[in-house]
Design a protein around this motif. Structure first.
Motif, short mmCIF file in Angstrom:
data_model
loop_
_atom_site.label_atom_id
_atom_site.label_comp_id
_atom_site.label_asym_id
_atom_site.label_seq_id
_atom_site.Cartn_x
_atom_site.Cartn_y
_atom_site.Cartn_z
N GLU A 30 0.83 -1.20 0.00
CA GLU A 30 0.00 0.00 0.00
C GLU A 30 0.87 1.26 0.00
O GLU A 30 1.78 1.39 0.81
CB GLU A 30 -0.92 0.01 1.23
CG GLU A 30 -1.88 -1.16 1.30
CD GLU A 30 -1.32 -2.33 2.07
OE1 GLU A 30 -2.10 -3.22 2.43
OE2 GLU A 30 -0.09 -2.36 2.31
N ASN A 31 0.54 2.20 -0.90
CA ASN A 31 1.33 3.43 -1.03
C ASN A 31 1.48 4.17 0.30
O ASN A 31 2.55 4.71 0.61
CB ASN A 31 0.70 4.38 -2.04
CG ASN A 31 0.77 3.88 -3.46
OD1 ASN A 31 0.01 4.31 -4.31
ND2 ASN A 31 1.68 2.96 -3.76
N GLU A 32 0.42 4.19 1.08
CA GLU A 32 0.44 4.93 2.33
C GLU A 32 1.35 4.28 3.38
O GLU A 32 1.61 4.87 4.43
CB GLU A 32 -0.97 5.11 2.89
CG GLU A 32 -1.73 3.83 3.14
CD GLU A 32 -2.53 3.35 1.95
OE1 GLU A 32 -3.48 2.57 2.16
OE2 GLU A 32 -2.19 3.73 0.80
N ARG A 33 1.84 3.07 3.07
CA ARG A 33 2.75 2.39 4.01
C ARG A 33 4.17 2.26 3.45
O ARG A 33 5.00 1.56 4.02
CB ARG A 33 2.21 1.01 4.39
CG ARG A 33 0.85 1.05 5.10
CD ARG A 33 0.66 -0.17 5.99
NE ARG A 33 0.70 -1.40 5.22
CZ ARG A 33 0.89 -2.62 5.78
NH1 ARG A 33 1.06 -2.74 7.07
NH2 ARG A 33 0.88 -3.69 5.02
N TYR A 34 4.44 2.93 2.34
CA TYR A 34 5.79 2.87 1.77
C TYR A 34 6.84 3.36 2.76
O TYR A 34 7.93 2.78 2.87
CB TYR A 34 5.85 3.70 0.49
CG TYR A 34 5.43 2.96 -0.77
CD1 TYR A 34 4.76 1.75 -0.71
CD2 TYR A 34 5.70 3.49 -2.02
CE1 TYR A 34 4.37 1.08 -1.86
CE2 TYR A 34 5.31 2.83 -3.19
CZ TYR A 34 4.65 1.64 -3.09
OH TYR A 34 4.27 0.98 -4.24
N LEU A 35 6.55 4.46 3.44
CA LEU A 35 7.53 5.00 4.38
C LEU A 35 7.80 4.02 5.51
O LEU A 35 8.96 3.85 5.92
CB LEU A 35 7.05 6.34 4.93
CG LEU A 35 8.03 7.07 5.86
CD1 LEU A 35 9.40 7.22 5.22
CD2 LEU A 35 7.48 8.43 6.26
N ASP A 36 6.77 3.34 5.98
CA ASP A 36 6.97 2.32 7.01
C ASP A 36 7.87 1.20 6.48
O ASP A 36 8.75 0.71 7.18
CB ASP A 36 5.62 1.72 7.44
CG ASP A 36 4.76 2.70 8.21
OD1 ASP A 36 5.31 3.66 8.79
OD2 ASP A 36 3.53 2.53 8.21
N GLY A 37 7.63 0.80 5.22
CA GLY A 37 8.46 -0.23 4.62
C GLY A 37 9.91 0.20 4.51
O GLY A 37 10.83 -0.55 4.84
#
Length: 222
Positions: free
Chosen positions: A135-142
């Motif tokens: 999910e794009n909104e979790r890219y930073l978490d990744g």
């Protein structure tokens, strides 16, 4: 054709793609038949090129679907290499395993069912190439979860960062980055803008925009 380049460029990219693979053709037929989103031919070829240029031996994917993008990279990592595929959907992961077996690459793949942000905790790395495609909104978490597990000179590639149907266009992203627009909280556009701002200001990574497919950010650990 990608909206990020011209018809002529699209034609040249097609001409320069690697020779067709019957397994990839089956995967693309499945994607077309089911309306399943994949990275597409030109992005897959770019991923394979990245893996070859850096002699990658270890790859980790955040979100693998039925294995299309991972399959593109499999030939480039060699028989001693390893690519970790992650997917929450059991049926899709089983399909990925079957395609890898048909292509003769199952011995260099690990199939992990579950949330990639949890799966990555079971691996120490280092990884030469990391693909963010959840999910794009979790890219930073990744990115933050895997950053310390990326080898020196290793690359994190984030896909679908410039265009996503009606949800986001390059103009939308530019407007947000310029402060001319405020995206909806939790949206793909907000997630990508946050990710871009973070990685371009990270002193340990150098990031470039690659205008193929729906857009890629490639961040090299320097």
């Amino acid at each position: 054709m990608s909206m990020l380049h011209t018809v002529d460029v699209d034609g040249l990219l097609t001409l320069m793609n690697p020779a067709d693979d019957p397994i990839l053709e089956r995967m693309e037929d499945q994607a077309n038949r089911e309306g399943f989103p994949t990275v597409g031919h030109e992005v897959g070829a770019f991923f394979r090129l990245c893996a070859r240029l850096m002699d990658a031996e270890s790859v980790f994917e955040f979100g693998s679907g039925f294995g299309y993008s991972a399959y593109w990279m499999a030939p480039a990592i060699g028989p001693a290499g390893q690519i970790v595929l992650t997917e929450v959907d059991e049926d899709e992961l089983d399909q990925a395993r079957a395609y890898f077996e048909q292509g003769g690459y199952a011995d260099r793949a690990v199939f992990e069912r579950g949330d990639a942000l949890e799966v990555i905790d079971r691996y120490d790395g280092p990884f030469d190439l990391v693909h963010l495609d959840h999910e794009n909104e979790r890219y930073l978490d990744g990115f933050e979860t895997v950053r310390e597990k990326v080898s020196q000179g290793g690359v994190i590639v984030a896909d679908n960062v410039l265009h996503s149907g009606e949800a986001m266009s390059p103009a939308d992203l530019r407007a947000v980055l310029d402060g001319a627009r405020t995206p909806d909280e939790g949206s793909s556009l907000a997630g990508i803008a946050e990710y871009y701002t973070h990685v371009t200001n990270d002193p340990e990574f150098e990031t470039s925009v690659i205008p193929v497919g729906e857009g890629i950010f490639a961040s090299v650990r320097t």
